[in-house]
Motif scaffolding. Sequence first.
Motif, PDB file in Angstrom:
ATOM      1  N   CYS A  78       0.821  -1.214   0.000  1.00  0.00           N
ATOM      2  CA  CYS A  78       0.000   0.000   0.000  1.00  0.00           C
ATOM      3  C   CYS A  78       0.855   1.264   0.000  1.00  0.00           C
ATOM      4  CB  CYS A  78      -0.917   0.031   1.227  1.00  0.00           C
ATOM      5  SG  CYS A  78      -2.177  -1.257   1.259  1.00  0.00           S
ATOM      6  N   ALA A  79       2.149   1.120   0.244  1.00  0.00           N
ATOM      7  CA  ALA A  79       3.041   2.284   0.332  1.00  0.00           C
ATOM      8  C   ALA A  79       2.916   3.150  -0.911  1.00  0.00           C
ATOM      9  CB  ALA A  79       4.484   1.823   0.512  1.00  0.00           C
ATOM     10  N   GLY A  80       2.772   4.449  -0.694  1.00  0.00           N
ATOM     11  CA  GLY A  80       2.702   5.405  -1.791  1.00  0.00           C
ATOM     12  C   GLY A  80       1.340   5.541  -2.440  1.00  0.00           C
ATOM     13  N   ALA A  81       0.345   4.813  -1.951  1.00  0.00           N
ATOM     14  CA  ALA A  81      -0.986   4.890  -2.552  1.00  0.00           C
ATOM     15  C   ALA A  81      -1.676   6.200  -2.194  1.00  0.00           C
ATOM     16  CB  ALA A  81      -1.845   3.715  -2.093  1.00  0.00           C
ATOM     17  N   VAL A  84      -6.422   4.046  -0.294  1.00  0.00           N
ATOM     18  CA  VAL A  84      -6.549   2.609  -0.072  1.00  0.00           C
ATOM     19  C   VAL A  84      -8.022   2.318   0.179  1.00  0.00           C
ATOM     20  CG1 VAL A  84      -5.936   0.642   1.371  1.00  0.00           C
ATOM     21  CG2 VAL A  84      -4.221   2.410   0.894  1.00  0.00           C
ATOM     22  N   ALA A 120       1.272   3.153   4.618  1.00  0.00           N
ATOM     23  CA  ALA A 120       0.876   4.327   3.820  1.00  0.00           C
ATOM     24  C   ALA A 120       0.346   5.415   4.748  1.00  0.00           C
ATOM     25  CB  ALA A 120      -0.162   3.927   2.784  1.00  0.00           C
ATOM     26  N   ASP A 122       0.284   8.533   4.702  1.00  0.00           N
ATOM     27  CA  ASP A 122      -0.290   9.752   4.120  1.00  0.00           C
ATOM     28  C   ASP A 122      -1.479   9.463   3.211  1.00  0.00           C
ATOM     29  OD1 ASP A 122       1.688  11.402   5.320  1.00  0.00           O
ATOM     30  OD2 ASP A 122       3.097  10.796   3.751  1.00  0.00           O
ATOM     31  N   THR A 123      -1.921   8.227   3.177  1.00  0.00           N
ATOM     32  CA  THR A 123      -3.006   7.861   2.256  1.00  0.00           C
ATOM     33  C   THR A 123      -4.355   8.318   2.783  1.00  0.00           C
ATOM     34  OG1 THR A 123      -3.780   6.047   0.854  1.00  0.00           O
ATOM     35  CG2 THR A 123      -3.623   5.584   3.214  1.00  0.00           C
TER      36      THR A 123
END
Length: 321
Positions: A78-81, A84, A120, A122-123
């Motif tokens: 999920c990193a950078g998404a 989510v 993530a 900041d998502t």
Amino acid sequence: MAPPPSAPAHLKSIKIAIIGAGSVGTTTAYALLLSGLASDIVLIDIDKRRAEGEAMDMSHAAHFAQAKVRAGETYADCAGAAAVIITAGVNQKPGQTRMDLVKTNYALFRDVVPQVAAAAPDTILIVATNPVDVLTHAAHKFSGFPVERVIGSGTAMDTTRFRHELGRHYGVNPRNVHAAIIGEHGDSQLPVWSLATIAGMRLRDYCAQGGIEYDEAAMDACARRTRQAAYEIIQRKGKTNYGVASVLVSILEPIITNGDALVTVSRVGTFAGVEDVALSMPCKLNREGAHQLKVPLLLSKEEEEGLRKSALSIKEVIESV
């Protein structure tokens, strides 16, 4: 079929992760793939082989879209998404209410959401799993995110159904019907009759101008069919997926494009005097998340009382888990 035009530059690096490769998650991934809103769609499921198979199948449709679909290995993917979407959980069965699902799906969220939040930070979390209002509150609690970055699909689906019913009754395109369902995505949902309009006129005025009888019983039937729509679909096919997937993409669009669109979604707040509860009201959606309107919705006294009852029913379930 010719491929669509290349995605705008600001969409070419957008990553969306979807947790859950069931019918809602995969239909959402497919709708998102064809929408052109994202360049990287990651499908994550506890059943990795299923997620891989769904991603492989969808990748054969990617020729007609400007995106890549792949299966994630862990929640770290999920990193950078930018967002989510959580669709994982036990599905509603015939005869069940959405609230019947709460204990199993609440436990799932206790496990999944902190891992997603760590990967993530900041998502924006978008919750579709039922009971969506209770689980939106849970996602806020378990993620530690600001309230505007935890959004439940809420009554966006019910509002779409409501406009469909009113449009069919009056013989106009649902896009030209402005009406909302607020409160719980469930049995205590509330149609806002006092603000429903067609062609800028409230329904009674629209009927008077057109020499049409305003049929109270027919309006009640529209609201009842809206409230019972999911039950009717589940009885026939065992699940709902197409409508909710389309609604999830419509929620994503103003987030990705910073569109400032007004959508009835669920988020945590104080409603009708009930504190720390999640339910749906019209919110402004943009890349920062869902924001309560600065101008409160002008409800009738009866509608305000109905909203409070809806909030209290959700609050009771939140406090029981």
